[in-house]
Design a protein around this motif. Structure first.
Motif: not given
Length: 389
Positions: A12-13, A20-22, A370-372
């Motif tokens: 999910v993450a 988000i990157n898109s 999101g990375v965290q």
């Protein structure tokens, strides 16, 4: 339940981070290009309309450039014609001076010849974009005195949705300002000008005297200049024929002194109409003309032809001025249409930079979270190791 094989939290993450990157890539593209519609995939309808408007703007830009070139040509012809008109007025003044019986026509002819040489030089060198409207060769292949001047570009759509484009042009007849024509027909006699003589009246003679009656009468005449094509060349090299009646001294008739029976008949010989005089402005020569009525009438004919030519060319210069003003107006209108199209394109495809800036900042923050989140989800399996110690 915690699984070593499937980490749902990490999945999910990761999915969230990819989304988000898109979005971040999309915003970065908008920020870097300044457009929110960069391709048909971003919005097919808006992209199609903006592409058409962009194409039309390119055509309008070309129309504006073409109008600029045409205007330069018109202005060049107008400038040359103004100089020629000034010289023709000088020429008319010299010819008017030559009407004086005390004028030195030889010296005046030198000034006239110099003026005519200057007119020819100006006419031959009034060239813009390889085009000369004052000195032409109408015998050249595909010559046409009517010039097409680009005026506008438009697009129309029919009820069936079919789109068509139209490039409009205005037309200018340069025959009204043509000064010289290299074709051979330019030496053909042009307008014929005729005059009417006054009725002869015999002078009263003394009783019983035979004498030749003096009839030194000049005749009036009019001059007409035509710009019709065909036999005529340019205004300055067309040969005009001026015919006017000038009588020699004397006439034919019988003079009877009333009340005197022994008065002999006094006779006088009639003069004949002078032969037509053929001349062109470019080759007129007054150096050998005398103070006879015939020659003075000839000079007056020259003045009339030059004056009529000035009037014709003044009308042509007026047309050039009006054409230049119209082209300026059309050029400004083309620019106005381009500005309107540019504004329409901007409304359709330009990005709202304030909004995109805010989104960029928000997405960067979401990316960090999101990375965290992904890091936390991935650390779950490592926590299981403590259970096996």
């Amino acid at each position: 339940m915690t699984s070593l094989i499937t980490n749902n939290s990490a999945t999910v993450a990761l999915s969230t981070l990819r989304s988000i990157n898109s979005q971040l890539d999309t915003v970065n593209t908008r920020v870097s290009t300044g457009k929110r519609i960069n391709s048909a995939s971003d919005g097919a309808a808006y992209w199609s309309i903006s592409t058409t408007l962009t194409s039309d703007n390119g055509a309008l830009g070309s129309v504006k450039d073409a109008i600029g070139l045409d205007k330069n040509t018109v202005d060049a012809a107008a400038g040359g014609l103004k100089t020629v008109l000034d010289s023709l007025n000088t020429l008319k003044n010299k010819l008017t001076t030559a009407m004086s019986t005390s004028a030195d026509r030889g010296k005046l002819q030198q000034e006239i010849s110099s003026t005519l040489d200057g007119i020819k030089s100006v006419s031959d060198n009034t060239v813009m974009n390889g085009t000369n409207w004052l000195s032409v060769d109408s015998s050249a292949t595909n010559y046409n005195s009517t010039k097409a001047l680009v005026s506008s570009f438009s697009r129309s759509t029919s009820s069936t949705g079919t789109s068509t484009v139209n490039v409009s042009a205005s037309y200018l007849d340069t025959g009204a300002i043509m000064l010289y024509d290299k074709k051979a027909a330019a030496t053909t006699v042009g307008s014929t000008v005729t005059g009417t003589a006054a009725v002869a009246t015999a002078a009263t003679q003394a009783d019983s005297t035979d004498a030749t009656l003096t009839d030194a009468r000049g005749a009036g005449f009019t001059v007409a200049i035509s710009t019709a094509t065909g036999a005529q060349g340019g205004f300055l090299d067309t040969v005009y024929s001026v015919a006017f009646n000038t009588f020699a001294d004397g006439g034919t008739g019988t003079d009877t002194i009333a009340g005197t029976s022994d008065d002999p008949a006094d006779t006088y010989t009639a003069g004949t109409a002078a032969a037509a005089d053929d001349f062109s402005i470019s080759k007129m020569d007054i150096s050998k003309l005398s103070n006879s009525y015939k020659d003075l009438n000839k000079i007056q004919a020259y003045v009339k032809v030059v004056d009529a030519t000035i009037q014709q060319l003044t009308a042509g210069a007026t047309t050039l001025g009006a054409t230049s003003s119209r082209l300026t107006s059309q050029q400004n209108f083309a620019q106005s249409l381009m500005d309107t199209n540019t504004s329409s394109i901007g409304n359709l495809v330009d990005a709202d930079m304030e909004q995109e800036s805010s989104r960029l900042k928000a997405l960067q923050t979401q990316q960090q979270i999101g990375v965290q989140s992904l890091s936390i989800a991935n650390s779950t399996t490592s926590n299981l190791l403590s259970l096996f110690r």
